[in-house]
Write a protein that holds these residues in place. Sequence first.
Motif, PDB file in Angstrom:
ATOM      1  N   THR A 167       0.819  -1.220   0.000  1.00  0.00           N
ATOM      2  CA  THR A 167       0.000   0.000   0.000  1.00  0.00           C
ATOM      3  C   THR A 167       0.851   1.268   0.000  1.00  0.00           C
ATOM      4  O   THR A 167       0.310   2.377   0.023  1.00  0.00           O
ATOM      5  CB  THR A 167      -0.943   0.036   1.225  1.00  0.00           C
ATOM      6  OG1 THR A 167      -0.160   0.151   2.425  1.00  0.00           O
ATOM      7  CG2 THR A 167      -1.802  -1.213   1.308  1.00  0.00           C
ATOM      8  N   GLN A 170       0.554   4.676  -1.933  1.00  0.00           N
ATOM      9  CA  GLN A 170      -0.287   5.781  -1.457  1.00  0.00           C
ATOM     10  C   GLN A 170       0.545   6.940  -0.903  1.00  0.00           C
ATOM     11  O   GLN A 170       0.026   8.050  -0.750  1.00  0.00           O
ATOM     12  CB  GLN A 170      -1.252   5.270  -0.385  1.00  0.00           C
ATOM     13  CG  GLN A 170      -2.223   4.207  -0.894  1.00  0.00           C
ATOM     14  CD  GLN A 170      -3.071   3.611   0.209  1.00  0.00           C
ATOM     15  OE1 GLN A 170      -3.213   4.189   1.290  1.00  0.00           O
ATOM     16  NE2 GLN A 170      -3.646   2.444  -0.044  1.00  0.00           N
ATOM     17  N   THR A 227      -1.715  -0.698  -4.388  1.00  0.00           N
ATOM     18  CA  THR A 227      -2.878  -0.935  -3.538  1.00  0.00           C
ATOM     19  C   THR A 227      -3.848  -1.899  -4.209  1.00  0.00           C
ATOM     20  O   THR A 227      -4.469  -2.739  -3.531  1.00  0.00           O
ATOM     21  CB  THR A 227      -3.582   0.399  -3.221  1.00  0.00           C
ATOM     22  OG1 THR A 227      -2.678   1.246  -2.492  1.00  0.00           O
ATOM     23  CG2 THR A 227      -4.828   0.173  -2.378  1.00  0.00           C
TER      24      THR A 227
END
Length: 361
Positions: A167, A170, A227
């Motif tokens: 992730t 991000q 993601t």
Amino acid sequence: MHHSQKASSDALGYIPLARRRLDKRAKILLGLLFLGGVVVGYVLRMNADGLGPKTSALDNYQRINPFPMIHSDYARITSEERAVVSSMYTDSYVFPLAVLGHTLKRHHINARRILIYLPNRVSNRTLCFVQAAGWELHPVEFIPPPHGGKGIHYTFVDQYTKLNIWTLDQIGIKTGVYLDADTIVRGNFDEIWNLPFEFGAVPDVYIDNPGFTPGFNAGVLFFHPSTKLFEDMVSKLETTKFRLKDAEQSYLNHYFGAEAVRLPYAYGGNLAIRERSPEVWEAIQADMRIIHYTINKPFNARMKCPGGICDPEEVFDLKKQQAWLKKAKGKWKGHFVPELTFWEESFKLMIEEIGDLCPAS
């Protein structure tokens, strides 16, 4: 039978039953002797060739390839889009993570250093300490093991939280290297950042399993955060069939099994290689980027932390850490003293640098 009858019978080709059995046994014996000679000759030839009973490339190591490990013509991206990542789920790994962070700085790895952690498990003093060692803190949520944790060893319960590294797109990370806390950096590895592959890892090594294994160790990973990929990965945890005992390492081997590129051992110097094949270990020393303390750890990897909360006095006890390191040097007949000394030297330098920057509250 009279003598005249016996001579006549022999002349006609008659051989008594007892003599026929003896001849048959003799033929069998000669056959076995011949076969034995073939086997002995084969073994002698094998030994003369230096092969012995184990003939895999790992156990029959020969330095055949003269070319450099790294191709000099590789592209570059900005250091702000790269990250070395590690994880912390309790206070118990504060010293090894600080040592790892120190070695990343010492070898001038040109990337952000991001530490994912569980905020409800880690104390402020530990966060201060790892920050002082150079880590950028990034809180994440706990990812529980599939099937309610069935079949998993208690030390691996938190390990699926590692999947959160995907992730990091991000926060602007395009490529990353994940390192477990039981690793240290021995050399710069900036050449790795622009590998064109989606995912890479170092092949695993087992002391009692001759030859190469197609599986990889999850202690050192090359990856591209996504993601979208993370969500797909997590969504399939419950339905994928894999060995639950080996936790996220087994799952990642299944998820990336056909696509993963295998990195050279120099990017994950698993101590099992040192024990299995000293010749290979010696050969990769000049290229060694990362040492992975798998089978002999220089710190207490099983500190008791009920509910994930550790005793802060035990966590930051320098005397206990030194005692553990001394104990580790005595294991495995002292085979790993040089590698444990690498870690000890980095530990001492780290303590000198950080000192009392993070006192107990």
